[in-house]
Design a protein around this motif. Sequence first.
Motif, PDB file in Angstrom:
ATOM      1  N   PRO A   1     -20.216 -78.842  86.667  1.00 44.81           N
ATOM      2  CA  PRO A   1     -19.949 -80.340  86.816  1.00 44.81           C
ATOM      3  C   PRO A   1     -18.708 -80.766  87.721  1.00 44.81           C
ATOM      4  CG  PRO A   1     -19.421 -79.452  84.772  1.00 44.81           C
ATOM      5  CD  PRO A   1     -19.803 -78.283  85.300  1.00 44.81           C
ATOM      6  N   LEU A   2     -18.820 -81.883  88.549  1.00 48.27           N
ATOM      7  CA  LEU A   2     -17.783 -82.226  89.407  1.00 48.27           C
ATOM      8  C   LEU A   2     -17.395 -83.748  88.776  1.00 48.27           C
ATOM      9  CD1 LEU A   2     -18.754 -81.292  92.908  1.00 48.27           C
ATOM     10  CD2 LEU A   2     -17.153 -80.477  91.661  1.00 48.27           C
ATOM     11  N   PRO A   3     -16.095 -83.938  89.043  1.00 45.88           N
ATOM     12  CA  PRO A   3     -15.714 -85.386  88.522  1.00 45.88           C
ATOM     13  C   PRO A   3     -16.900 -86.649  89.152  1.00 45.88           C
ATOM     14  CG  PRO A   3     -14.087 -84.190  89.263  1.00 45.88           C
ATOM     15  CD  PRO A   3     -15.159 -83.318  89.471  1.00 45.88           C
TER      16      PRO A   3
ATOM     17  N   GLU B   1     -20.382 -76.442  79.098  1.00 50.29           N
ATOM     18  CA  GLU B   1     -20.276 -77.727  79.974  1.00 50.29           C
ATOM     19  C   GLU B   1     -21.279 -77.305  81.133  1.00 50.29           C
ATOM     20  OE1 GLU B   1     -17.725 -76.031  78.492  1.00 50.29           O
ATOM     21  OE2 GLU B   1     -16.254 -77.249  78.096  1.00 50.29           O
TER      22      GLU B   1
ATOM     23  N   ARG C   1     -22.654 -85.751  88.573  1.00 47.35           N
ATOM     24  CA  ARG C   1     -22.721 -85.051  89.926  1.00 47.35           C
ATOM     25  C   ARG C   1     -22.059 -83.557  89.912  1.00 47.35           C
ATOM     26  NH1 ARG C   1     -18.625 -87.932  94.619  1.00 47.35           N
ATOM     27  NH2 ARG C   1     -20.220 -89.529  94.271  1.00 47.35           N
ATOM     28  N   TRP C   2     -22.785 -82.779  90.513  1.00 52.49           N
ATOM     29  CA  TRP C   2     -22.614 -81.362  90.364  1.00 52.49           C
ATOM     30  C   TRP C   2     -22.327 -80.474  91.617  1.00 52.49           C
ATOM     31  CZ3 TRP C   2     -27.694 -83.315  89.163  1.00 52.49           C
ATOM     32  CH2 TRP C   2     -27.822 -83.529  87.766  1.00 52.49           C
TER      33      TRP C   2
ATOM     34  N   HIS D   1     -14.705 -75.149  92.715  1.00 55.93           N
ATOM     35  CA  HIS D   1     -14.749 -74.238  91.600  1.00 55.93           C
ATOM     36  C   HIS D   1     -15.387 -72.913  92.268  1.00 55.93           C
ATOM     37  CE1 HIS D   1     -13.778 -77.206  88.595  1.00 55.93           C
ATOM     38  NE2 HIS D   1     -14.936 -77.939  89.094  1.00 55.93           N
TER      39      HIS D   1
ATOM     40  N   GLN E   1     -12.596 -80.847  94.105  1.00 54.85           N
ATOM     41  CA  GLN E   1     -12.018 -79.245  93.749  1.00 54.85           C
ATOM     42  C   GLN E   1     -13.037 -78.148  93.783  1.00 54.85           C
ATOM     43  OE1 GLN E   1     -10.541 -80.532  89.930  1.00 54.85           O
ATOM     44  NE2 GLN E   1      -8.634 -80.378  90.668  1.00 54.85           N
TER      45      GLN E   1
END
Lengths: 249, 499
Positions: free
Chosen positions: A183-185, A60, A199-200, A238, A236
Amino acid sequence: MTTKRELITELQKSIRLWEGFKPSPAGAKGIPGLEPIEAAFPNRVLPKGVIHEFLCTVSENAAACDGFLSGLLSVLMDGGGACLWINRSRQTFPVSLTMFDVAPERIIFMDLTKERDVLWVMEEALKCKGLAAVIAELDGLSMTESRRLQLAAEESQVTGFVLRTNARNINTTACVARWQVIPLPSETEDDLPGVGFPRWQVDLLRVRNGKPGSWIMEWSADRFTAIPMEDHTGHQRHTGVEVPLRKIG
Amino acid sequence: MSKRYVSLWFRHLVADWQLIRRPELAGVPYVFVVPDHGRKLITAISPMAEAAGIHAGMRAADAKAICHGLEIFDEKPGKAEKLLLGIGEWCIRFTPIVAVDPPDGLILEISGCTHLWGGERPYLKDILTKLKDKGYTVRGAMADTIGAAWGIARFGQITPIIPAGEHIRALLPLPPAALRLDELTQQKMRKLGFRTVNSFVKMKRSVLRRHINDHLLLRIDQATGQEKEFIIPLQVPPEYEERLPCLEPVITAEAIKIAIEKLLEALCKTLQKDGKGLRSATLKGYRIDGHIEEQKIGTNRPSHSVSHLFKLLEMKVPFITPALGIEVFTLAATSVEDIFTRQDVLWAAKPGLDDLEVAELLDRLAGKVGAHTIRRYLPDAHYWPERSLKPARSIQEKPAMDWNTDQPRPTRLLPEPEKIEVMAPVPDLPPKMFVYAGQRHEITKADGPERIEREWWMDEGEHRDYYCIEDKQGRRYWVFRSGHYDSESPLWYLHGFFA
């Protein structure tokens, strides 16, 4: 009569030069939308002609990393440049590069399995001034190996990207920057259903002569867009791979 | 340019071969026979048997009577031709044009070859000594025509090398048989009392034709050079070939590299003059032991750059085994193409696939890790994801169509879709949750479905309904349901990762 401060700035400049940071030519273009990250580098521009390493240990993250890299490539390969992409996983899907404004047919893929071959090919390719960038997937990278690659890149001013696929042996290298892309939502306008633009969370874990940091980036309308941290609602943090933050250089 | 030929004559070809194979036969007279109407007819004789008065065409029984302890072997049909062919191929190290001259000879066209050995004398000497070292009884002669060389090799008494223009004089004292006459003509000549070429060669042609035949006239003309004669070479020499004999057999890698460089310099000069570029080349090293070392290179675009081609060949040096030494190197351009621009002038301002440096880099990489590892992709007219692209055939091939950008595609595509467990509230809605690699993924956003039909003319199976989904943490996946959602338990697969 130069002041002490000016003297130090002069000295720092020459030290950077010896370390392989060529001052970018006047009017050199930065990466559109990437300004906040570029500010973390010396000379406030993403260094070219050096080696960047990216940590991408799970598929991912690797996919996100490929996406971010493709965004960089769209600028590096601007004007018809070619790029050599050394693949070990053979998973990169050329068709998707069109999403990032990169012409897939201008990328030369190499399927190699042996780490030794990858290193040899990467060094040879970095010596070739005709290429815009060289990307290689590598398991490990020793100090000596990274220094060889770095020297080759400095000589030819070809930018090299090393994608490191093994989290266990993250050692110190001579690479100029160490990145991590997670990766971000995504977000859609007015919370419409469906998946939004990629979006990262882009982390600069290490920068030679620069400031490490963390940013949120989105790829939309063929360019990067920085998203302020507070605007990213579903944000969030990470931590990803546990890598001690340490400034080198 | 006047031509020069060498004719080689192997008097005891098959017998010599037998002795090389079975050294214990030294000191024993032996012959080869073929069955003929219940008798055994001698076809080949060893030198010792010949000394005992045995000649070809005798019956084995008669021969046994006059020679004590004669060994008799059955002749293998076609052996002589095979041997000649083998020796002929070995001789290609001396000249590219070698022809078999049945039943027991070879013809070499040596125009322009001898200077590499330092003259005609050392050249011929080298050929003869090497063949004798191999164990063959051989005589050779050099002259301006094939006919003269043939005659001198078999009947000459004084010197084997006939200087240019002297061949007619050299033929005069020889018997008529030196003109390659058939048996019938020879008989006629004997009856008429002609003992030397000199005795009839100056006679009127009409007289010779009337009393003997046309065959004699043709042979005289061929030997004197008035009638052109052609040979069929064993191998057609490539148009662009360079050869380099070494004074001393080459053993070290360094010396091989020097040889390659010398060959390349000469070859590239010719190519450049003709406006050609090399696409593939073969380097051959002729070893002392008769083995031929061979290495091939290829380029992505025509090139006559010495430095570039040298880099390609240099990588092949570790694969060349010189063993006891390599005597002669040849470098042949097996395929060439036109170059329209002069390469050293051409300089691409814009880097890219048209860049010469990139093409040269790829040649080098292909030489080291194999051309099959290098891939470039072009769009193909298929919706099925695995078939939506095809490998480009050459570095310069341009896409024939646009890339299909209607629908987003994942940055990473699994080579084989992986089966996943999925929970979906209504069968035709995107999944709510899936399990991949032992991890639960809660899906918060989804796009789809995008139905991709099987190309039924290529393979059979279910269609796929693709969804682009994003889990709670923002990881984006490409999954599909195989077949229609009506089915009892639809199968779900993970096929890729989005950026």
